[in-house]
Design a protein around this motif. Structure first.
Motif, PDB file in Angstrom:
ATOM      1  N   PHE A 151       1.055  -1.162  -0.025  1.00  0.00           N
ATOM      2  CA  PHE A 151      -0.139   0.307  -0.198  1.00  0.00           C
ATOM      3  C   PHE A 151       0.633   1.440  -0.279  1.00  0.00           C
ATOM      4  O   PHE A 151       0.674   2.210  -1.009  1.00  0.00           O
ATOM      5  CB  PHE A 151      -0.986  -0.229   1.829  1.00  0.00           C
ATOM      6  CG  PHE A 151      -1.970   1.333   1.554  1.00  0.00           C
ATOM      7  CD1 PHE A 151      -2.847   1.260   0.647  1.00  0.00           C
ATOM      8  CD2 PHE A 151      -1.807   2.272   2.414  1.00  0.00           C
ATOM      9  CE1 PHE A 151      -3.684   2.686   0.211  1.00  0.00           C
ATOM     10  CE2 PHE A 151      -2.517   2.922   2.937  1.00  0.00           C
ATOM     11  CZ  PHE A 151      -3.310   3.298   1.051  1.00  0.00           C
TER      12      PHE A 151
ATOM     13  N   LEU B 241       0.883   4.156  -3.102  1.00  0.00           N
ATOM     14  CA  LEU B 241       1.428   5.648  -2.721  1.00  0.00           C
ATOM     15  C   LEU B 241       2.041   6.990  -3.329  1.00  0.00           C
ATOM     16  O   LEU B 241       2.250   6.971  -4.080  1.00  0.00           O
ATOM     17  CB  LEU B 241       0.767   5.815  -1.277  1.00  0.00           C
ATOM     18  CG  LEU B 241      -0.184   5.549  -0.886  1.00  0.00           C
ATOM     19  CD1 LEU B 241      -0.625   5.584   0.612  1.00  0.00           C
ATOM     20  CD2 LEU B 241      -1.781   6.258  -1.577  1.00  0.00           C
TER      21      LEU B 241
ATOM     22  N   LEU C 224      -7.724   3.469  -7.664  1.00  0.00           N
ATOM     23  CA  LEU C 224      -7.948   3.830  -6.390  1.00  0.00           C
ATOM     24  C   LEU C 224      -9.384   3.902  -5.594  1.00  0.00           C
ATOM     25  O   LEU C 224      -9.611   3.442  -4.681  1.00  0.00           O
ATOM     26  CB  LEU C 224      -7.560   5.860  -6.409  1.00  0.00           C
ATOM     27  CG  LEU C 224      -5.624   6.272  -6.567  1.00  0.00           C
ATOM     28  CD1 LEU C 224      -6.355   7.394  -7.018  1.00  0.00           C
ATOM     29  CD2 LEU C 224      -5.596   6.196  -5.619  1.00  0.00           C
TER      30      LEU C 224
ATOM     31  N   GLY D  71      -9.665   1.480  -2.944  1.00  0.00           N
ATOM     32  CA  GLY D  71     -10.762   2.567  -1.611  1.00  0.00           C
ATOM     33  C   GLY D  71     -11.744   1.100  -1.101  1.00  0.00           C
ATOM     34  O   GLY D  71     -11.201   1.514  -0.110  1.00  0.00           O
ATOM     35  N   LEU D  72     -12.653   0.061  -2.454  1.00  0.00           N
ATOM     36  CA  LEU D  72     -13.554  -0.625  -1.862  1.00  0.00           C
ATOM     37  C   LEU D  72     -12.511  -1.524  -1.427  1.00  0.00           C
ATOM     38  O   LEU D  72     -13.421  -2.379   0.094  1.00  0.00           O
ATOM     39  CB  LEU D  72     -13.944  -1.101  -2.904  1.00  0.00           C
ATOM     40  CG  LEU D  72     -14.983   0.541  -3.625  1.00  0.00           C
ATOM     41  CD1 LEU D  72     -15.145  -0.005  -5.020  1.00  0.00           C
ATOM     42  CD2 LEU D  72     -15.905   0.995  -2.509  1.00  0.00           C
TER      43      LEU D  72
ATOM     44  N   ALA E  82     -11.740  -1.333   2.895  1.00  0.00           N
ATOM     45  CA  ALA E  82     -12.885  -0.933   3.140  1.00  0.00           C
ATOM     46  C   ALA E  82     -13.479  -2.622   3.684  1.00  0.00           C
ATOM     47  O   ALA E  82     -14.261  -2.856   4.392  1.00  0.00           O
ATOM     48  CB  ALA E  82     -13.548  -0.418   2.206  1.00  0.00           C
TER      49      ALA E  82
ATOM     50  N   LEU F 174      -4.193   9.119  -0.992  1.00  0.00           N
ATOM     51  CA  LEU F 174      -4.690   8.521   0.051  1.00  0.00           C
ATOM     52  C   LEU F 174      -5.852   8.945   0.879  1.00  0.00           C
ATOM     53  O   LEU F 174      -6.900   8.665   0.977  1.00  0.00           O
ATOM     54  CB  LEU F 174      -3.395   8.898   0.862  1.00  0.00           C
ATOM     55  CG  LEU F 174      -3.951   8.569   2.305  1.00  0.00           C
ATOM     56  CD1 LEU F 174      -3.466   7.318   2.405  1.00  0.00           C
ATOM     57  CD2 LEU F 174      -2.634   9.510   3.427  1.00  0.00           C
TER      58      LEU F 174
ATOM     59  N   PHE G  32      -8.305  10.091  -1.622  1.00  0.00           N
ATOM     60  CA  PHE G  32      -9.629   9.326  -2.427  1.00  0.00           C
ATOM     61  C   PHE G  32      -9.527   8.256  -1.473  1.00  0.00           C
ATOM     62  O   PHE G  32     -10.894   8.041  -1.896  1.00  0.00           O
ATOM     63  CB  PHE G  32      -8.857   9.750  -3.733  1.00  0.00           C
ATOM     64  CG  PHE G  32      -9.938   8.679  -4.827  1.00  0.00           C
ATOM     65  CD1 PHE G  32     -10.876  10.409  -5.136  1.00  0.00           C
ATOM     66  CD2 PHE G  32      -9.983   8.043  -4.891  1.00  0.00           C
ATOM     67  CE1 PHE G  32     -11.773   9.860  -6.236  1.00  0.00           C
ATOM     68  CE2 PHE G  32     -10.821   7.641  -6.100  1.00  0.00           C
ATOM     69  CZ  PHE G  32     -11.730   8.530  -6.401  1.00  0.00           C
ATOM     70  N   ILE G  33      -8.921   6.990  -1.565  1.00  0.00           N
ATOM     71  CA  ILE G  33      -8.922   5.795  -1.144  1.00  0.00           C
ATOM     72  C   ILE G  33      -9.444   6.265   0.405  1.00  0.00           C
ATOM     73  O   ILE G  33     -10.513   5.090   0.131  1.00  0.00           O
ATOM     74  CB  ILE G  33      -7.589   5.151  -1.045  1.00  0.00           C
ATOM     75  CG1 ILE G  33      -6.635   5.029  -2.046  1.00  0.00           C
ATOM     76  CG2 ILE G  33      -8.234   3.806  -0.506  1.00  0.00           C
ATOM     77  CD1 ILE G  33      -5.402   4.608  -1.939  1.00  0.00           C
TER      78      ILE G  33
ATOM     79  N   THR H  86     -13.150   6.926  -0.180  1.00  0.00           N
ATOM     80  CA  THR H  86     -14.299   5.492  -0.503  1.00  0.00           C
ATOM     81  C   THR H  86     -14.261   4.823   0.708  1.00  0.00           C
ATOM     82  O   THR H  86     -15.465   4.077   0.398  1.00  0.00           O
ATOM     83  CB  THR H  86     -12.882   5.457  -2.344  1.00  0.00           C
ATOM     84  OG1 THR H  86     -13.120   6.436  -2.623  1.00  0.00           O
ATOM     85  CG2 THR H  86     -14.219   4.528  -2.689  1.00  0.00           C
ATOM     86  N   ALA H  87     -12.775   4.217   0.555  1.00  0.00           N
ATOM     87  CA  ALA H  87     -13.032   3.503   1.791  1.00  0.00           C
ATOM     88  C   ALA H  87     -14.215   3.868   2.999  1.00  0.00           C
ATOM     89  O   ALA H  87     -14.868   2.518   3.135  1.00  0.00           O
ATOM     90  CB  ALA H  87     -11.903   3.074   2.640  1.00  0.00           C
TER      91      ALA H  87
END
Lengths: 160, 106
Positions: A16, A20, A124, A128-129, A132, B81, B83-84, B87-88
């Motif tokens: 990760f 970045l 991105l 993110g998903l 999560a 960072l 944006f992620i 979204t998360a």
């Protein structure tokens, strides 16, 4: 905590952070950007190997029609894989450092630049998903790793 | 041996996907001018100003990478960072909300 979970967590954290850094070629410089992304391909393979059992089990369940909750996760992981392939392929094709170093003379195509940018931005969103969906696992392993003796009621389950 | 087989399988999947993408992009590029936009539109008469006018945003960025101006603030990293994270967070809280709603309904 199992050694596999620890390895997975540390590898994912490293991936990760590298991701970045790779997302900002202006700051890192184009050479670091390109070589680091090549290294990221290797960590991606290790990530898949560490989660191989989950991939096989979920694929089998999918074909038997027994998959429920993990369906979105499974589809998302495939999207992430396809997007990663597209980022790396387009990255190699527009490469300014790696390809010349390896002696590859690649044809210039403006479409690959556009695709590289678009797929990186899309990554991105999927990343993110992906984070999560595994947030509970991340928090749980983080607590176990950095809080000595802390009792954690959340079971550390492994998912890709 | 098992691990080597798995690595080969991953690489094969990536190669198939990559090959399909390469073929698709080249086919689209050959039939439309999308793939050659930069080259085709650029004037070839050596007019520097006009060349700059037609230079894409990406080419400008390439020049920025290598001009030796030194350290850039990592805004791209921070942007990625954020944006992620956003979204998360949206997904996570939406999922928590849905779960709570289901639990209350039961």
């Amino acid at each position: 905590m199992s050694k596999t979970n620890k390895t997975k967590f540390l590898l994912d954290a490293l991936t990760f952070i590298s991701f970045l850094i790779a997302m900002d070629p202006r700051a890192s410089g184009v050479s670091i950007h390109e070589w680091m992304t090549i290294a990221l391909a290797a960590t991606l393979i290790v990530h898949l190997l560490l989660n191989w059992d989950w991939i096989i089990q979920t694929t089998q369940k999918l074909f038997r029609g027994k998959i429920n909750g993990a369906r979105i996760n499974y589809i998302l992981n495939w999207l992430l894989f396809i997007d990663s392939v597209l980022i790396m392929l387009s990255g190699v094709l527009i490469s300014q450092t790696v390809a010349p170093t390896l002696g590859w003379n690649l044809p210039q195509n403006f479409a690959w630049r556009e695709l590289h940018d678009m797929s990186a931005n899309f990554a991105l969103l999927i990343m993110g998903l992906h984070i999560a969906m595994h947030w509970n696992w991340i928090v749980s392993v983080f607590k176990r790793l950095f809080t000595r003796g802390a009792s954690n009621p959340v079971a550390v389950t492994e998912e890709a | 041996m098992k691990i080597i087989f798995r690595i080969v399988l991953i690489l094969a999947a990536a190669a198939i996907l990559g090959g399909a993408m390469y073929a698709a992009v080249n086919t689209v590029g050959a039939s439309a001018s999308f793939g050659e936009r930069g080259e085709r539109m650029r004037p070839t008469d050596g007019d520097g100003d006009r060349e700059d006018m037609f230079r894409s945003e990406h080419e400008g960025r390439e020049r920025d990478f290598d001009d030796g101006r030194g350290f850039f603030l990592p805004f791209g990293m921070v942007k990625a960072l954020i944006f992620i994270s956003v979204t998360a967070a949206i997904y996570y809280f939406a999922e928590q909300f849905t779960r709570r709603k289901k639990r209350l309904a039961v």
